[in-house]
Structure formats: C-alpha cells, structure tokens
Design a protein around this motif. Structure first.
Motif, PDB file in Angstrom:
ATOM      1  N   TRP A 112      18.513  93.588  77.226  1.00 22.09           N
ATOM      2  CA  TRP A 112      17.409  94.012  76.384  1.00 22.09           C
ATOM      3  C   TRP A 112      17.854  94.888  75.208  1.00 22.09           C
ATOM      4  O   TRP A 112      18.838  95.629  75.307  1.00 22.09           O
ATOM      5  N   SER A 113      17.079  94.800  74.109  1.00 22.18           N
ATOM      6  CA  SER A 113      17.186  95.772  73.013  1.00 22.18           C
ATOM      7  C   SER A 113      15.835  96.461  72.893  1.00 22.18           C
ATOM      8  O   SER A 113      14.793  95.836  73.100  1.00 22.18           O
ATOM      9  N   LEU A 114      15.882  97.715  72.535  1.00 24.33           N
ATOM     10  CA  LEU A 114      14.671  98.528  72.522  1.00 24.33           C
ATOM     11  C   LEU A 114      14.415  99.069  71.125  1.00 24.33           C
ATOM     12  O   LEU A 114      15.351  99.467  70.424  1.00 24.33           O
ATOM     13  N   SER A 115      13.145  99.107  70.730  1.00 22.34           N
ATOM     14  CA  SER A 115      12.806  99.857  69.520  1.00 22.34           C
ATOM     15  C   SER A 115      11.408 100.428  69.681  1.00 22.34           C
ATOM     16  O   SER A 115      10.618  99.943  70.489  1.00 22.34           O
ATOM     17  N   LYS A 116      11.150 101.490  68.957  1.00 19.09           N
ATOM     18  CA  LYS A 116       9.838 102.125  69.020  1.00 19.09           C
ATOM     19  C   LYS A 116       9.389 102.470  67.617  1.00 19.09           C
ATOM     20  O   LYS A 116      10.142 103.084  66.871  1.00 19.09           O
TER      21      LYS A 116
ATOM     22  N   ASP B 294      16.294 101.819  69.131  1.00 16.34           N
ATOM     23  CA  ASP B 294      16.777 102.834  70.074  1.00 16.34           C
ATOM     24  C   ASP B 294      18.202 102.462  70.467  1.00 16.34           C
ATOM     25  O   ASP B 294      18.457 101.357  70.945  1.00 16.34           O
TER      26      ASP B 294
END
Lengths: 162, 162, 162, 162
Positions: free
Chosen positions: D130-134, D139
């Motif tokens: 997974w890759s995360l962003s907010k 992130d």
C-alpha cells in the motif's frame, strides 16, 4: 500423541507463590521439557517465571503471552514473547493456545484461566489450586495431581485420550 | 452514587437456566431498570435474554456485548448491540464495563466472568451460582443474595460504598 | 432500513483535529441524531468528542468503546461507555458494531479503523481523510463526501443498498 | 541489536499473492532466518505460508498468531501456533509482538497491520504494498524496499537505529 504438531501445555498460576509452589512450578517446567512439550504461559513472574526457568534448564521451549505492549516485560526465561496489549483478555489466549492446562496455586486471574479452559473443553490439571462447586455440588472438572510429575503425566494423558 | 455517570451493572449467567432461574434473571432486569441502572450482558439467550426482557419491560437500557461479528445475533431485548468478533474474550469486556456484576446460575463462561470481575476488584453478587474455595478454604468474595431485589440492592450498595 | 434494529454508525477520527474538522465532526454527530441513528466511537477526545457533543445536542444516543479499563476516561458526551481494557484492539470493535463508518481526518489509528471496516465489507465514508493506493493504482473503496450532511446521507444510503 | 532478546520481525501480506509475490515472501523468510531473526505472522496461507516456508528451510523459528480457536488451522511451516480466537483483532498482536514489520502485497487486513504498526511507532518496510496519502499529501512512513534482502536489511537497521 500427534506426530507432526507439537504438544503445547499452559502453566498458569499466581505472581506471588509460596516457595513450595514456586518449586512445584519449576519442576512442572522441567518435566514438560523432558517430555518435549512446549510451555505457554502469561510471561510474567511468580509461577510463570518458575515454570519457564524449569523448562529452560532442560532445553525446553517457552512462550509468554504478555498483557502489555512491551515484550521486554517478559521474565528472562521466556524465549518467545508475544505482546498482546490486551490486558487480562490475554488469559483467554494463553489457554486456547494449549492442549492442556496445569494450574499451580493462583488467584482470580488463574481462576479465569481455569474457567476459560473448561469452557473450551481443554483439560485442566490442578496442583494446590481452586476448587469449584455450584449450588452445593462439587464440580469435579479439575483433574487433581499430587506432584509435578503426576501433573505433567496427567496433562499428556488427557491429550492422548481426547 | 455518582450524579453524572450512569450506573451500569452486568448480569451474567448461562444460556440454559431453569425456569426458576430465568424468572430470577428477569426480575433482576426489572429491578435494575426501576433503579435507573443500565444493564450490560453478553447479549445472547437464557439468563442474558431474561434479564434484558425484564429491564425492557420497565423502560430500562440494555447493552449486549456479543462474541460474534453480527449484531443481529443479539436477543430481541438488546437495545445497544456491540459486536466484538472476539469470542469468549468478550467476557472480559462485559465485566469491565460494569460497576458491579450480578451472577445468576451459569456455567464455566459465567465462572470466567466472576473471576475477571474479582481480579479487577469489581463486586460480584451471586444468585444460585458458583462457590469458590482454595486449598480447603472457602473464598467469601462473592456476595450472596437471597432474591432478585436483594441482589440489586447489594449491587447498588457495593458501588456506593467503594 | 431495517425496522426493528437500530442503525448504528461509527464516527472515527483523530484526537487533535483542526477547528474546521472538529466542526465537521460535530455536524456529523448532529445529523446522525436527526436521522435517529446511534453513534458509536472510540469514546475519547478530538473528533470523537465533537461528534458525541453534536449528537447529544440533538438528543441522540452515543456509545464510546474505550481502550482502557476505566469508563471515566470517556468524553462527557458519551452516554454508554464500554471499557474494553484492550488498547487499540478496541478499534476493531468500534468498526464491527457499526453498519457504516464515517472517517473525519485522523491519523494511523483512524487508518486502522478504515482498513478493518473495508476488510469486513462495512462501507466507509471519508471527510478530509486518508487516500489509499496500491502498486500505483488508486483504491476507490472510501466513499468521498463533501460535507457532514452528505457524509451522513451516504452512510445511510450505503446501509439501505446492501 | 540487543544481545539477550531475540529479534522478532513480522511478515504481513495477503492470502492470495501472485507467484512473484509469494517468491518474494519466501525469500524474506529465508533472509530473516539467515540473520537469526524470528518470524511472526498471522499463521495462515499465501504470503504468511510462503514466508514461513522460507524461514523453515533455513532452520528459522516461525510463530503464527491465528484468528481462530484451533491451532491446526496454521500453515504447516508454523512451529509455534498461537490460537487467539479473536478474529481479525489478532492483527494487532501480530504487529505488537514484532520490532519491525515487512509488508508484502496484501489487502485491507494487511493495511490494518501497517496502520497498527505505524500507530505504535513500529517501523514498516514495504514490498509492492500500500501507499498512503492524506489530504493530497503523500505519507512517507512506509520504508520502501526493492527486494527481499533489502527489506530484511532495512528492517534490521530500523531496529538498531531506534
């Protein structure tokens, strides 16, 4: 006994045993290791530490299911610390991971482990521990043992006979 | 009793009570509701359902902490179903969410709830339930009640006196 | 929507929201209460407290699934505190007790709740929260909402349509 | 690295990896065993089984934290099965028992493990995961690795540097 899967036996008991009960727990640990059974416990002091010390002295494998978040809270004889962060709910896991449970002395935490084991049909062997009765009738589910070797034999027998 | 926070009392007991014990549990539920206490339980049948039915009949609030993933497994008198998906480890949560525990009858699951409560210093009131002893000495921690109203009064008193 | 069983919707989010996000969470709480849905959350401060305050202001029911042992750690707008003593494992219970989840802002704890919901096929509505992608492909599972009323409508629709 | 306490590293990932990802997981298991680190995982199939197979082939120790009640659900390369009976809440335990987490591929269950690790300040190394962003910002908390050996090196380094 099954060939392929390891026997895992839980030793449950209090954090403040008498010297005699600590010796009993240590001897239970030694006997388990001599029979090649893995030991699972709550990972802390008292009966848990004595049992792990006994098992370690005979080259046995020791698993500690800890209540807190930190594996370093395990007693020094735990080889496999599992940090659950779930507080006393970890008592359920100690019991479920075992094919039989040996209870030495113990307070209400130990009683909860005995109860969870009986609820799950996991045999419980008792050494100087709780007695149960309901509505005036004695409950005979806890298998009484007279010493550490007897407890370990009865635990192993209870697995073979299931 | 605290002003601001609600009193929450757990009713624990078996899924297969005798008719008399089911009546007892229902009356416990009614009495709790009359005193304005919330009822928390394991959310399933038997003693749990009877207690929730009693509480509901008096306009009381009922909370069911369920072992499974599905809120629809709750008995029809549970207003607030909490699906834990944690199996019997949910017994710990039932007890911890309460300021006192009333045990009616019950089997090993109930015994585990009694043990977890005593381990957490939460008062336990007993109605036709387990008796405990260790090494030949009777353990007096369970407060005995003679009927439902007495159990609820003793539960409320045990909270006030802490 | 089911007749008999209550709609329970989780509001998840961080303990340190910006003022705008706190307002958003409060408005989500108000909207849930106006629709008669119960609100379940982690019971602590920040987004959780703002949402409970909003729901309470409209006479809604608020449930807090707490990480610790003590119900008194709940924010003052929690009417039904459930003390799990299980630390962050309580995040799983928050999510499973709900038919849909609304995520407002939030950090890694909120991300774990989003993930547990998606793992359990529980719809997740997002307001200024995480975006997910895997191996360069965007994951569209989080239903985006533009404001609090839209989030609550989408949450209720997601339940009706299941 | 600490002398006395074992390094325990979690390998998390999905039950249905591509052949390439299964090879990657197996190589991660082998590398962990070559470095003397214990492997903890969720105990089931797919990435978990491949990693355990790799570790076992090099004489490594493998621990499986199972969701169900039955240790026999563990994959055949798990030496220490822990039956939690807690469903997906066991994901929290997998992560907490490790000093670092290596994520290979994976679905929402894996995402929940990544989130719980980051919430607990446990380093996460990612391989095709997974890759995360907010709110539009990426992130960077997941440490990217290019292959199995790199992932294990980065996991060991992340522990040394804490």
């Amino acid at each position: 006994m099954p060939d392929k899967k390891r026997i895992i036996i839980a030793v449950v008991g209090g954090e403040q045993p008498s010297p005699e009960e600590a010796r009993l727990a240590e001897e239970v640990g030694r006997e388990l290791a001599r029979h090649g059974a893995f030991l699972v416990c709550g990972g802390l002091g008292g009966v848990m530490e004595a049992a792990c010390r006994g098992a370690s002295s005979q080259g046995g494998v020791t698993i500690g299911i800890l209540p807190g978040n930190n594996s370093e809270a395990a007693n020094p004889y735990v080889q496999i610390p599992i940090a659950t962060g779930m507080g006393y709910a970890r008592n359920v896991i100690v019991v479920r991971s075992a094919q039989a449970v040996i209870a030495v002395d113990g307070s209400y935490g130990t009683l909860s482990e005995i109860a969870h084991a009986l609820q799950n049909n996991i045999p419980v062997i008792g050494l100087n521990t709780w007695s149960l009765s309901k509505k005036g009738l004695s409950d005979k589910s806890i298998i009484l043992a007279r010493d550490a070797a007897d407890a370990v034999n009865k635990a192993l027998d209870s697995i073979t006979n299931r």
